[in-house]
Design an enzyme around this catalytic site. Structure first.
Site, PDB file in Angstrom:
ATOM      1  N   THR A 119      73.865  69.625  37.113  1.00 23.20           N
ATOM      2  CA  THR A 119      74.269  68.894  38.309  1.00 23.20           C
ATOM      3  C   THR A 119      75.364  67.898  37.990  1.00 23.20           C
ATOM      4  O   THR A 119      75.439  67.383  36.866  1.00 23.20           O
ATOM      5  CB  THR A 119      73.056  68.135  38.889  1.00 23.20           C
ATOM      6  OG1 THR A 119      73.489  67.201  39.890  1.00 23.20           O
ATOM      7  CG2 THR A 119      72.322  67.340  37.813  1.00 23.20           C
ATOM      8  N   TYR A 143      66.299  61.908  37.772  1.00 22.83           N
ATOM      9  CA  TYR A 143      66.676  63.310  37.983  1.00 22.83           C
ATOM     10  C   TYR A 143      67.887  63.673  37.124  1.00 22.83           C
ATOM     11  O   TYR A 143      67.871  64.639  36.361  1.00 22.83           O
ATOM     12  CB  TYR A 143      66.972  63.564  39.461  1.00 22.83           C
ATOM     13  CG  TYR A 143      67.728  64.852  39.696  1.00 22.83           C
ATOM     14  CD1 TYR A 143      67.149  66.077  39.394  1.00 22.83           C
ATOM     15  CD2 TYR A 143      69.032  64.840  40.200  1.00 22.83           C
ATOM     16  CE1 TYR A 143      67.849  67.270  39.588  1.00 22.83           C
ATOM     17  CE2 TYR A 143      69.731  66.021  40.403  1.00 22.83           C
ATOM     18  CZ  TYR A 143      69.134  67.231  40.094  1.00 22.83           C
ATOM     19  OH  TYR A 143      69.830  68.406  40.283  1.00 22.83           O
TER      20      TYR A 143
END
Length: 327
Positions: A119, A143
């Site tokens: 990501t 995350y």
């Protein structure tokens, strides 16, 4: 190459299921491995499914021995940034321990081609835009940190082991299969396009915009929306690249074009022809004002060029969400 079996871990989820569709279209045999905590059984349509958890080494060994995949595509992860702040332990257990368990099983089975869903959150707050792969990685939430830790582990597996990997850093995945077979379906939904479409469909009370005073062209955040089928194509190309002996590499996946939240909402109104209430509220902590990819490296390494623009993203998403039988 084509004809090979590919284990798609998390293949019942949004991006994983679209990648299974593309793998099947290109002659591969996708096998889905999923615990169905966030994935959908009805999204498994292009190959067999094996139920299991990536933290369960015995189950992984069993599935790898049964199907003997040539490569692994790893999508399975907890992904909601807000949840990662509330419950970081679950994110480390799933995203880090689960992935390391999967990697150990892969190595024991002699699999040395691994494609990892990462990501742009690994970059943290951008120092310059568009972001290229040399931008420093300082993630600002659990995350992003879990994904960054796995990226570092993969670099070590490559340097000191025999496992080669392609790390794909997504920007904002959006859109759906144009034939309406699968699409974006999260519970709860937190992504901008489905939330705005639900507002246009009258399924929710309007749409909230976090921050209207950013240093952008209209004061709202800028994001790089990439069609999920373009992401799927990049994953299949990454598998082909590794199976042909390609070296480990990390690549951005975005269009290189930024869209503000206001522009996005205007485009959704244009496609739907349904105005909906929009409320501007304060900034959300941790939001970067602009996240746009430099995708030159993915073009150079994989020959990957995104095919779909924002209007096609929104049209495909609208058609999917407007289907009355959806969820």
């Amino acid at each position: 190459m084509a004809g090979e079996t590919v284990l798609v871990v998390g293949g019942a989820g949004y991006i994983g299921s679209h990648t299974c569709l593309d793998l099947a279209n290109k002659g591969y045999r996708p096998v889905v491995f999923d615990n169905f905590s966030n994935g959908h059984r009805e999204f498994v349509r292009w190959g067999p499914a094996e139920e299991g958890d990536i933290r369960d080494r015995a189950r992984l060994d069993e599935v790898l021995a049964k199907h003997k995949p040539a490569a692994i595509l790893h999508f399975a992860a907890l992904i909601e940034v807000g949840e990662s702040v509330k419950d970081p332990v679950s994110f480390y257990e799933n995203n880090v321990i689960g992935t390391l368990t999967l990697l150990s099983a892969a190595q024991a089975a002699g699999i040395n081609a691994f494609v990892f869903s990462s990501t742009c959150a690994t970059y943290g707050l951008p120092q310059s835009v568009p972001l290229d792969e040399t931008h420093r990685q300082v993630p600002i939430n659990p995350y992003g940190r879990t994904k960054y830790i796995v990226e570092q582990a993969l670099a070590d597996y490559d340097q000191y082991g025999s496992l080669r990997s392609v790390v794909l850093r997504y920007f904002n995945a959006a859109g759906a299969d144009f034939e309406g077979r699968i699409g974006e379906w999260h519970q709860p939904e937190t992504h901008a396009i489905p939330l705005a479409i639900d507002a246009a469909l009258g399924r929710r009370q309007g749409f909230k915009v976090f921050g209207s005073d950013y240093e952008t062209r209209d004061g709202t955040c800028v994001r790089d929306y990439i069609h999920v089928l373009d992401l799927a194509d990049a994953h299949v190309r990454a598998v082909e690249y590794l199976l042909k002996g390609g070296d480990s590499v990390a690549l951005n996946l975005g269009t290189g074009t930024g869209t503000t939240v206001k522009e996005l909402l205007g485009a959704i109104e244009e496609v739907s022809n349904r105005p909906f209430p929009v409320e501007y509220i304060g900034r959300r902590e941790g939001d970067s004002h602009t996240l746009v990819a430099n995708n030159d490296k993915a073009r150079d390494v994989l020959g990957w060029v995104p095919q779909y623009d924002l209007s096609e993203i929104i049209r495909s998403a609208w058609d999917w969400h407007a289907k009355s039988n959806q969820h």
